[in-house]
Design a protein around this motif. Structure first.
Motif, short mmCIF file in Angstrom:
data_model
loop_
_atom_site.label_atom_id
_atom_site.label_comp_id
_atom_site.label_asym_id
_atom_site.label_seq_id
_atom_site.Cartn_x
_atom_site.Cartn_y
_atom_site.Cartn_z
N GLY A 1 0.82 -1.21 0.00
CA GLY A 1 0.00 0.00 0.00
C GLY A 1 0.85 1.26 0.00
N SER A 2 1.91 1.25 0.78
CA SER A 2 2.83 2.40 0.80
C SER A 2 3.53 2.56 -0.55
N ASP A 3 3.96 1.45 -1.11
CA ASP A 3 4.67 1.50 -2.38
C ASP A 3 3.76 1.92 -3.54
N PHE A 4 2.49 1.62 -3.46
CA PHE A 4 1.54 1.98 -4.52
C PHE A 4 1.16 3.45 -4.47
N ALA A 5 1.50 4.14 -3.39
CA ALA A 5 1.10 5.54 -3.23
C ALA A 5 1.55 6.40 -4.40
N THR A 6 2.70 6.09 -4.98
CA THR A 6 3.18 6.89 -6.11
C THR A 6 2.59 6.42 -7.43
N ALA B 1 -3.58 2.09 -3.53
CA ALA B 1 -2.80 2.19 -2.30
C ALA B 1 -3.72 2.24 -1.08
N ALA B 2 -4.77 3.06 -1.16
CA ALA B 2 -5.72 3.17 -0.05
C ALA B 2 -6.45 1.85 0.19
N ALA B 3 -6.82 1.18 -0.88
CA ALA B 3 -7.52 -0.10 -0.74
C ALA B 3 -6.62 -1.16 -0.11
#
Length: 176
Positions: free
Chosen positions: A101-106, A112-114
């Motif tokens: 999730g943290s890595d998907f933030a960008t 990322a939120a899901a």
């Protein structure tokens, strides 16, 4: 680069300036292509990690179902060991989802939120803690262990389905 070297040998300052400008533009274009390539590689890596998380959740659900199906037999000690391994693997999946999730933030804020929400749901449902309880109950309270196993199986199936939907949604967004 070769054109720049040739112009360095030519004393005409205008052609040298033109060669330097072309070299700078070529270097900038190369840098932009390199950055796009790196971004695509990061995206592919994230997609692979998401697929791995989906597969891991599915594996956990299948293993829980196999343990539940084997309840009532003479292998309570073996099932207890398997449930303990599942609790550890569930902890790892939860940590993987948080990191993912943290890595998907960008890459994709929605995904990322899901992913963070799924990790939080695993915490709230206390999946690994419930598995540890079930592990202890397998030998001493098989009826309670069976009820726990059924609940865990349902929760793991829901997690798997949710991650599969998330992965399909992310794939669909990337293809647009």
């Amino acid at each position: 680069l070769q054109a720049l070297q040739q112009q360095l040998e030519d004393p005409d300052p205008a052609r040298l300036a033109e060669a330097l400008q072309q070299f700078a533009q070529d270097q900038q274009a190369f840098q932009e292509r390199l950055e796009r390539t790196l971004a695509l590689l990061r995206q592919v890596q994230a997609e692979q990690r998401l697929l791995a998380a989906v597969a891991q959740a599915q594996d956990l659900a299948e293993r829980q179902q196999m343990i539940n199906d084997a309840l009532g037999g003479d292998d309570a000690a073996r099932l207890s060991e398997q449930e303990a391994a599942m609790a550890r693997d569930t902890d790892h999946l939860q940590q993987d989802l948080q990191k993912l999730g943290s890595d998907f933030a960008t890459l994709d804020q929605e995904t990322a939120a899901a992913l963070q929400a799924e990790a939080q749901m695993m915490t709230e449902q206390n999946l690994s803690g419930r598995m540890q309880e079930m592990e202890q109950n397998l030998v001493t309270r098989p009826t309670q262990a069976q009820r726990q196993g059924e609940g865990l199986e349902q929760d793991l199936a829901r997690l798997t389905q949710s991650l599969q939907s998330l992965q399909a949604s992310f794939d669909g967004q990337q293809r647009q």
